[in-house]
Design an enzyme around this catalytic site. Structure first.
Site, short mmCIF file in Angstrom:
data_model
loop_
_atom_site.label_atom_id
_atom_site.label_comp_id
_atom_site.label_asym_id
_atom_site.label_seq_id
_atom_site.Cartn_x
_atom_site.Cartn_y
_atom_site.Cartn_z
CE1 TYR A 1 -3.94 2.15 0.46
CE2 TYR A 1 -2.75 3.13 2.30
CZ TYR A 1 -3.81 3.15 1.42
OH TYR A 1 -4.74 4.16 1.47
CD GLU B 1 8.05 2.03 -1.02
OE1 GLU B 1 7.72 3.05 -1.65
OE2 GLU B 1 9.16 1.93 -0.46
CG ASN C 1 -5.78 7.89 10.43
OD1 ASN C 1 -4.69 8.12 9.91
ND2 ASN C 1 -5.99 6.81 11.16
CB SER D 1 -14.71 0.75 11.82
OG SER D 1 -13.41 0.50 11.39
N GLY E 1 -1.25 2.58 23.62
CA GLY E 1 -2.31 3.57 23.48
C GLY E 1 -1.82 5.01 23.46
CB THR F 1 -0.92 10.80 18.32
OG1 THR F 1 0.17 11.01 17.40
CG2 THR F 1 -0.45 11.02 19.74
NE ARG F 2 -2.54 5.83 13.31
CZ ARG F 2 -1.41 5.45 13.88
NH1 ARG F 2 -0.76 6.30 14.66
NH2 ARG F 2 -0.92 4.25 13.69
#
Length: 316
Positions: free
Chosen positions: A147, A149, A176, A191, A209, A212-213
């Protein structure tokens, strides 16, 4: 008489593609949705089938397609690790062969073409937040490489067609994104957490946890794509599209438990290979060139997404 602009959306029955098709129809375009349903679903666009300006074509873009359109949004590609790692060779093919086919079509019919690239081109970044000028830190032989590359090669092809054939191109690097019509089992964090919380299962966090996103709601993202497509021809991108607010994965899990009123607990599992520790877009360029910034707050977007998942789970 007003002549509608004809727009093709590859991957149009997917999560983001279906939101884009819907928005383009609302804006008065004639929309051709192309999808082979590898991860897309007819359910996502069933409500559009009665619209006389919407057309659906079952096709795999790794094979050539001969149609007449004014603009192409190339979104076709499985986008979640579970799906793109399921058949990694096909993932590379859709990014490379698929891009060549769509670029060849755009060149022949003189259409403007937009590539849905990804924040994955930055890999596990050593620069934070990630500006478009950063060239990334990508493992080219890992399980995510098909994905990462594949999308990097697609960007290469787009810019070579631009330089060699003077093609009108646009490249968006999507961070994201979440919202209704996400796949129930796509393995993505939003999801996953919502499905687990609604079913009273433990929420699974990979790692501790603290990674980060940044989460951008689908409607905001679609607005960015359309603005990029409508921008002057000298605006090629790549342009980051995403929400710069950064959340720890643990914070997201706690928020989902709160909004779903769930009694689920949180459990921790080992982090998968090449999983980035930080992911946050620098969207200065999108603000300057497109006048774009995401508006929808995380809690608001999560509520809409939770409502969609409740509906899906009731129908099972």
């Amino acid at each position: 008489m007003h002549i509608r602009k004809r727009v093709m959306v590859t991957g149009g029955a997917g999560f983001l593609g279906s939101h884009l098709c819907e928005r383009l129809l609302d804006e008065g375009y004639d929309v051709l949705c192309v999808d082979n349903y590898y991860t897309g679903s007819k359910r996502n666009i069933a409500h559009l089938l009665g619209n006389p300006y919407f057309e659906l074509c079952r096709h795999d873009i790794t094979f050539p397609l001969y149609v007449e359109v004014d603009e192409i949004y190339n979104l076709a590609c499985p986008a979640s690790p579970i799906h793109y790692q399921n058949d990694p060779v096909q993932t590379t093919k859709v990014n490379v062969h698929g891009s060549i086919n769509m670029l060849g079509l755009a060149k022949r019919i003189k259409a403007k073409i937009l590539q849905a690239s990804t924040s994955e081109v930055y890999g596990d970044p050593t620069v934070h937040p990630q500006p478009e000028s950063y060239h990334g830190n990508v493992n080219c032989i890992g399980p995510r490489s098909c994905y990462d590359e594949g999308k990097r090669c697609a960007e290469t092809l787009f810019f070579d067609y631009f330089r060699q054939h003077n093609l009108k191109i646009k490249v968006a690097r999507i961070f994201n994104t979440y919202g209704p019509r996400m796949h129930l089992n796509d393995g993505r964090v939003v999801s996953n957490f919502i499905a687990q919380a609604l079913q009273g299962k433990p929420l699974t966090i990979f790692g501790d946890g603290t990674q980060t996103r940044s989460f951008c709601y689908a409607d905001d993202l679609v607005e960015g794509l359309i603005r990029l497509m409508q921008s002057p021809d000298d605006v090629t991108g790549p342009i980051n599209l995403g929400k710069p607010d950064e959340f720890k994965i643990l914070e997201l899990a706690e928020k989902v438990i709160e909004l779903t009123n769930s009694s689920s607990e949180i459990i921790f599992k080992p982090l998968p290979a090449d999983d980035p520790q930080q992911r946050r877009p620098d969207i200065t360029l999108a603000g300057k060139v497109l006048g774009w910034e995401p508006k929808i707050k995380l809690a608001e977007g999560l509520k809409k997404t939770i409502a969609y998942f409740e509906e899906v789970l009731r129908a099972l």
